[in-house]
Scaffold this active site. Structure first.
Site, PDB file in Angstrom:
ATOM      1  N   SER A 227     -38.301  -4.747  48.431  1.00  0.00           N
ATOM      2  CA  SER A 227     -38.848  -4.627  49.790  1.00  0.00           C
ATOM      3  C   SER A 227     -40.090  -3.748  49.813  1.00  0.00           C
ATOM      4  CB  SER A 227     -37.809  -4.010  50.729  1.00  0.00           C
ATOM      5  OG  SER A 227     -36.692  -4.847  50.810  1.00  0.00           O
ATOM      6  N   GLU A 299     -41.814   1.311  51.482  1.00  0.00           N
ATOM      7  CA  GLU A 299     -40.733   1.753  50.589  1.00  0.00           C
ATOM      8  C   GLU A 299     -41.271   1.844  49.162  1.00  0.00           C
ATOM      9  OE1 GLU A 299     -37.017  -0.181  51.156  1.00  0.00           O
ATOM     10  OE2 GLU A 299     -36.383   0.133  49.087  1.00  0.00           O
TER      11      GLU A 299
HETATM   12  C1  FAD Z   1     -36.253  -7.593  42.628  1.00  0.00           C
HETATM   13  C2  FAD Z   1     -36.013  -6.228  43.217  1.00  0.00           C
HETATM   14  C3  FAD Z   1     -35.013  -6.041  44.161  1.00  0.00           C
HETATM   15  C4  FAD Z   1     -34.774  -4.766  44.702  1.00  0.00           C
HETATM   16  N1  FAD Z   1     -33.759  -4.608  45.603  1.00  0.00           N
HETATM   17  C5  FAD Z   1     -33.479  -3.370  46.081  1.00  0.00           C
HETATM   18  C6  FAD Z   1     -32.375  -3.165  46.969  1.00  0.00           C
HETATM   19  O1  FAD Z   1     -31.641  -4.084  47.306  1.00  0.00           O
HETATM   20  N2  FAD Z   1     -32.145  -1.903  47.428  1.00  0.00           N
HETATM   21  C7  FAD Z   1     -32.927  -0.847  47.059  1.00  0.00           C
HETATM   22  O2  FAD Z   1     -32.662   0.282  47.489  1.00  0.00           O
HETATM   23  N3  FAD Z   1     -33.986  -1.018  46.212  1.00  0.00           N
HETATM   24  C8  FAD Z   1     -34.267  -2.240  45.716  1.00  0.00           C
HETATM   25  N4  FAD Z   1     -35.320  -2.421  44.858  1.00  0.00           N
HETATM   26  C9  FAD Z   1     -36.163  -1.273  44.483  1.00  0.00           C
HETATM   27  C10 FAD Z   1     -35.676  -0.580  43.198  1.00  0.00           C
HETATM   28  O3  FAD Z   1     -34.817  -1.428  42.487  1.00  0.00           O
HETATM   29  C11 FAD Z   1     -34.934   0.713  43.517  1.00  0.00           C
HETATM   30  O4  FAD Z   1     -35.714   1.579  44.321  1.00  0.00           O
HETATM   31  C12 FAD Z   1     -34.550   1.437  42.229  1.00  0.00           C
HETATM   32  O5  FAD Z   1     -33.621   2.436  42.555  1.00  0.00           O
HETATM   33  C13 FAD Z   1     -35.764   2.043  41.526  1.00  0.00           C
HETATM   34  O6  FAD Z   1     -35.320   2.613  40.316  1.00  0.00           O
HETATM   35  P1  FAD Z   1     -36.344   2.839  39.119  1.00  0.00           P
HETATM   36  O7  FAD Z   1     -35.600   3.438  38.000  1.00  0.00           O
HETATM   37  O8  FAD Z   1     -37.063   1.585  38.828  1.00  0.00           O
HETATM   38  O9  FAD Z   1     -37.329   3.910  39.763  1.00  0.00           O
HETATM   39  P2  FAD Z   1     -38.901   3.984  39.565  1.00  0.00           P
HETATM   40  O10 FAD Z   1     -39.534   2.855  40.301  1.00  0.00           O
HETATM   41  O11 FAD Z   1     -39.246   4.143  38.144  1.00  0.00           O
HETATM   42  O12 FAD Z   1     -39.210   5.351  40.320  1.00  0.00           O
HETATM   43  C14 FAD Z   1     -39.034   5.433  41.725  1.00  0.00           C
HETATM   44  C15 FAD Z   1     -39.131   6.921  42.126  1.00  0.00           C
HETATM   45  O13 FAD Z   1     -38.016   7.616  41.579  1.00  0.00           O
HETATM   46  C16 FAD Z   1     -38.468   8.721  40.792  1.00  0.00           C
HETATM   47  N5  FAD Z   1     -37.544   8.856  39.671  1.00  0.00           N
HETATM   48  C17 FAD Z   1     -37.073   7.880  38.859  1.00  0.00           C
HETATM   49  N6  FAD Z   1     -36.233   8.401  37.950  1.00  0.00           N
HETATM   50  C18 FAD Z   1     -36.188   9.731  38.184  1.00  0.00           C
HETATM   51  C19 FAD Z   1     -35.516  10.819  37.559  1.00  0.00           C
HETATM   52  N7  FAD Z   1     -34.723  10.652  36.501  1.00  0.00           N
HETATM   53  N8  FAD Z   1     -35.700  12.057  38.062  1.00  0.00           N
HETATM   54  C20 FAD Z   1     -36.507  12.264  39.132  1.00  0.00           C
HETATM   55  N9  FAD Z   1     -37.177  11.276  39.748  1.00  0.00           N
HETATM   56  C21 FAD Z   1     -37.018  10.025  39.282  1.00  0.00           C
HETATM   57  C22 FAD Z   1     -39.869   8.335  40.333  1.00  0.00           C
HETATM   58  O14 FAD Z   1     -40.644   9.487  40.005  1.00  0.00           O
HETATM   59  C23 FAD Z   1     -40.384   7.605  41.569  1.00  0.00           C
HETATM   60  O15 FAD Z   1     -40.833   8.550  42.517  1.00  0.00           O
HETATM   61  C24 FAD Z   1     -35.569  -3.677  44.301  1.00  0.00           C
HETATM   62  C25 FAD Z   1     -36.580  -3.875  43.338  1.00  0.00           C
HETATM   63  C26 FAD Z   1     -36.789  -5.134  42.794  1.00  0.00           C
HETATM   64  C27 FAD Z   1     -37.848  -5.314  41.744  1.00  0.00           C
END
Ligand code: FAD
Length: 314
Positions: A227, A299
């Site tokens: 999103s 978001e």
């Molecule tokens: C196809 C698709 C569907 C999705 N559906 C959803 C959904 O249904 N619900 C939802 O909530 N999200 C959804 N998302 C978004 C995403 O999956 C979530 O936000 C997910 O939790 C991001 O995790 P990440 O490890 O990729 O974080 P990143 O994108 O790598 O980082 C996001 C933020 O978290 C911080 N961060 C990451 N790891 C740490 C750590 N260890 N310590 C401190 N800070 C940290 C980063 O600095 C950054 O600010 C979707 C994304 C995609 C691509």
């Protein structure tokens, strides 16, 4: 030139298990498949290595950006100045009775699958959501009517002084897509969840339904970050519905396009730049503001070096 020499000196001091590279293209580490290079890219594979690296970088006053699965970010085309720490090398999942400890870089979907297989209920709603445990806790990930804080017990993290601390999850400190970690410069190391005993077959069936629902919404067809905008109850409808009513599906900017299947998802059709995605996001936000008077809150996170980006128009 001095900066380059200094980074080389710092690199030579990072003796940890894992990967240390200069000028790593971040498009390889984000689900949008966009993003320029990180000056310094480090992927530790154990927690002491993570802690030592962050302590060193902080003492040298090198900016540190934590990257999980890159599933909620748009990294600037210019990349990131300073260091990016990729947590995905910290991927252990350990289960004891109905408690599971998940390292920050483990894929949250893997933790859901692993616990469900053992008949533990509580994380299954996150099955097939991209990203790590750390990213999910940071954002208080939410889907299918549940948020991760509902099963979160405690989180180990490194504070600003790189000391290992524990936060006991107080649910009043979490809210819709909000966690205490967004308020501090803390690095999540691992998270502990207390789950309920359930039926493994039923959990597997539910996870399959979630996966199929995501497929039907086109989540895995083209690179994206889920999103674009958060929902806001005050607007009386989900952001996707508001955008849909304004006919935005298919709208493009360069290689970025509003998904044909979901008005609140932007996809990379192949050659999108981070600037294309940001410009399209701004156009959607401005359209809703002009037509409805509401300010949608993105978001997806725009991170890295966006200073005076000549390609981004707002
Ligand atoms: C196809 C698709 C569907 C999705 N559906 C959803 C959904 O249904 N619900 C939802 O909530 N999200 C959804 N998302 C978004 C995403 O999956 C979530 O936000 C997910 O939790 C991001 O995790 P990440 O490890 O990729 O974080 P990143 O994108 O790598 O980082 C996001 C933020 O978290 C911080 N961060 C990451 N790891 C740490 C750590 N260890 N310590 C401190 N800070 C940290 C980063 O600095 C950054 O600010 C979707 C994304 C995609 C691509």
């Amino acid at each position: 030139m001095r900066g380059v020499t200094r980074l080389h000196e710092i690199m030579s001091q990072i003796n940890i298990p894992g990967t240390v590279r200069r000028d790593e293209p971040l498009k390889q580490h984000t689900t949008f498949r966009v993003g320029g290079p990180a000056d310094l890219y480090i992927r530790p594979t154990d927690i002491p290595g993570l802690q030592r690296t962050i302590a060193l970088l902080r003492s040298e006053q090198i900016p540190v950006l934590i990257l999980g699965g890159g599933a909620n970010v748009v990294v600037s085309d210019r990349g990131v100045r300073g260091a990016v720490i990729d947590t995905t090398g910290l991927s252990r999942i350990s289960i004891s009775d109905n408690t599971v400890r998940v390292e920050a870089g483990a894929m949250i979907s893997d933790a859901a699958a692993e616990t469900a297989r053992q008949g533990l209920e509580g994380l299954e709603f996150l099955y097939s959501m991209p990203g790590t445990c750390g990213g999910a806790v940071w954002m208080n990930a939410r889907c299918y009517g549940s948020s991760i804080d509902e099963v979160l017990d405690s989180v180990n993290y490194l504070n600003e002084a790189s000391e290992l601390c524990t936060l006991t999850a107080a649910h009043e400190e979490f809210d819709y897509k909000l966690s205490p970690f967004q308020l501090h410069d803390w690095t999540i190391v691992d998270a502990v969840f207390t789950l309920r005993y359930g039926n493994a077959d039923e959990l597997t069936k539910r996870m399959q339904e979630y996966y199929e629902d995501r497929c039907a919404k086109g989540h895995f067809m083209l690179p994206c970050a889920g999103s674009v905008f958060k929902n806001d109850r005050r607007f009386g409808a989900p952001s996707g519905k508001i955008l849909d009513e304004l006919g935005v599906r298919g709208m493009t900017c360069g290689g970025a396009k509003v998904s044909d299947l979901h008005a609140n998802i932007i996809v990379n059709t192949g050659d999108a730049t981070a600037s294309d995605i940001r410009t399209l996001t701004h156009r959607l936000r401005d359209l809703v503001h002009t037509e409805r008077g509401w300010e949608l809150d993105p978001e997806i996170l725009f991170i890295g070096d966006w200073a005076e980006d000549p390609h981004t128009s707002t």
